[in-house]
Write an enzyme that holds these catalytic residues in place. Structure first.
Site, PDB file in Angstrom:
ATOM      1  N   LYS A 298       1.016  -1.250  -0.153  1.00 55.50           N
ATOM      2  CA  LYS A 298      -0.064   0.058   0.030  1.00 55.50           C
ATOM      3  C   LYS A 298       0.999   1.278   0.023  1.00 55.50           C
ATOM      4  O   LYS A 298       1.949   1.259  -0.484  1.00 55.50           O
ATOM      5  CB  LYS A 298      -1.060  -0.079   1.110  1.00 55.50           C
ATOM      6  CG  LYS A 298      -1.758  -1.388   0.981  1.00 55.50           C
ATOM      7  CD  LYS A 298      -2.940  -1.342   2.191  1.00 55.50           C
ATOM      8  CE  LYS A 298      -3.843  -2.655   2.045  1.00 55.50           C
ATOM      9  NZ  LYS A 298      -4.908  -2.748   2.881  1.00 55.50           N
TER      10      LYS A 298
ATOM     11  N   HIS B  81      -9.048  -3.875  -5.891  1.00 52.85           N
ATOM     12  CA  HIS B  81      -8.962  -3.802  -4.331  1.00 52.85           C
ATOM     13  C   HIS B  81     -10.170  -2.896  -3.683  1.00 52.85           C
ATOM     14  O   HIS B  81     -10.600  -1.996  -4.273  1.00 52.85           O
ATOM     15  CB  HIS B  81      -7.502  -3.374  -4.013  1.00 52.85           C
ATOM     16  CG  HIS B  81      -7.504  -3.501  -2.487  1.00 52.85           C
ATOM     17  ND1 HIS B  81      -7.593  -2.915  -1.517  1.00 52.85           N
ATOM     18  CD2 HIS B  81      -6.444  -4.606  -2.027  1.00 52.85           C
ATOM     19  CE1 HIS B  81      -7.232  -3.075  -0.385  1.00 52.85           C
ATOM     20  NE2 HIS B  81      -6.472  -3.990  -0.476  1.00 52.85           N
TER      21      HIS B  81
ATOM     22  N   GLU C 137     -10.295  -0.858  -1.346  1.00 59.18           N
ATOM     23  CA  GLU C 137      -9.747   0.630  -1.133  1.00 59.18           C
ATOM     24  C   GLU C 137      -9.964   1.429  -2.587  1.00 59.18           C
ATOM     25  O   GLU C 137     -10.472   2.572  -2.481  1.00 59.18           O
ATOM     26  CB  GLU C 137      -8.379   0.828  -0.891  1.00 59.18           C
ATOM     27  CG  GLU C 137      -8.399   0.200   0.750  1.00 59.18           C
ATOM     28  CD  GLU C 137      -6.943  -0.144   1.117  1.00 59.18           C
ATOM     29  OE1 GLU C 137      -5.855   0.086   0.395  1.00 59.18           O
ATOM     30  OE2 GLU C 137      -6.637  -0.753   2.431  1.00 59.18           O
TER      31      GLU C 137
END
Length: 257
Positions: free
Chosen positions: A13, A104, A106
């Protein structure tokens, strides 16, 4: 016994520095494993890690690093153009990445990416020669309303008609409620949805895709719970977030040993 090669991805990340990444890869280099390992550093460090791989010389640590594949954390659906802040699959390949993470949670829930955009990105990344870690998963309110399968099947269905070859796709089931929260699905809960996902592949793609597609679990995987999860028949590895930045990541990589 499954013939699917165990796979562990580390999604770093927006974390790390060159020094911190050196420590992480050197830690991994001390472990021998049959597991396929892919790490996804921030974009700005991909070239740095790629150069460490290609200039390994006679150093055994760097030699082992050579066998750890690199992934981008995202990419766009075009090869180039006026798309400020975006990265193309070609650019990822140019700095040594073989994989990209797409879909993903996010990207879906923080940055607002919709199924159709994600599907276009998956199709284009595959066309450009990248392999794809395709993420799916439900939010807590969806799970509480017994919508887990509906949500996950819908996210898979969004790419179904745009993908002809599933051999370069790894599916990562990541329940959104378990990402970075310390909560995790029990091994039995995880196996149940993984088994359902494999049946979806059988019913909607092919028996071959069902047999060969690796389905990963992600969601607060740790060194403490990884072995029990890895023992389940339809869990073929992990996509790891926070724990991939810690020494316990080596234990997760070796959880199938």
């Amino acid at each position: 016994m499954s013939s699917r090669k165990f796979f562990v991805g580390g999604n770093w990340k927006m974390n790390g520095s060159k020094g911190e990444l050196d420590n992480l890869v050197n830690l991994l280099a001390k472990n021998s494993s049959e597991t396929e390992v892919v790490v996804a550093p921030p974009f700005v460090f991909l070239d740095y890690l790629h150069n460490k791989k290609t200039n390994f010389g006679n150093n055994i640590t760097n030699y082992i690093i050579f066998f750890i594949a690199l992934s981008g954390q995202n990419c766009y659906k075009e090869s180039k153009g006026a798309f400020t802040g975006e990265i193309s699959p070609k650019m990822l390949k140019d700095v040594g990445a073989d994989w990209v993470i797409l879909g993903h949670s996010e990207r879906r829930h923080v940055f607002g990416e919709k199924d159709d955009l994600i599907a276009d990105k998956v199709a284009f990344a595959l066309k450009e020669g990248l392999s794809v870690i395709f993420c799916i998963g439900e939010k807590i309110e969806e799970r509480e309303n017994n919508l887990t399968e509906k949500i996950c099947f819908g996210q898979l269905g969004a790419i179904k008609d745009k993908i002809k070859d599933w051999s370069k796709i790894v599916v990562a089931y990541e329940p959104v409620w378990a990402i970075g929260t310390g909560k995790t699905a029990t091994p039995e809960q995880a196996q149940e949805i993984h088994q359902a996902l494999r049946k979806w592949l059988h019913d909607n793609i092919s028996q071959d895709a069902s047999n060969k597609t690796r389905i990963l679990y992600g969601g607060s995987v740790t060194g403490a719970n990884c072995k029990e999860l890895a023992a389940k028949a339809d869990i073929d590895g992990f996509l790891v977030g926070g724990a991939s930045l810690k020494p316990e990541f080596a234990n997760i990589v070796n959880s199938k040993n």
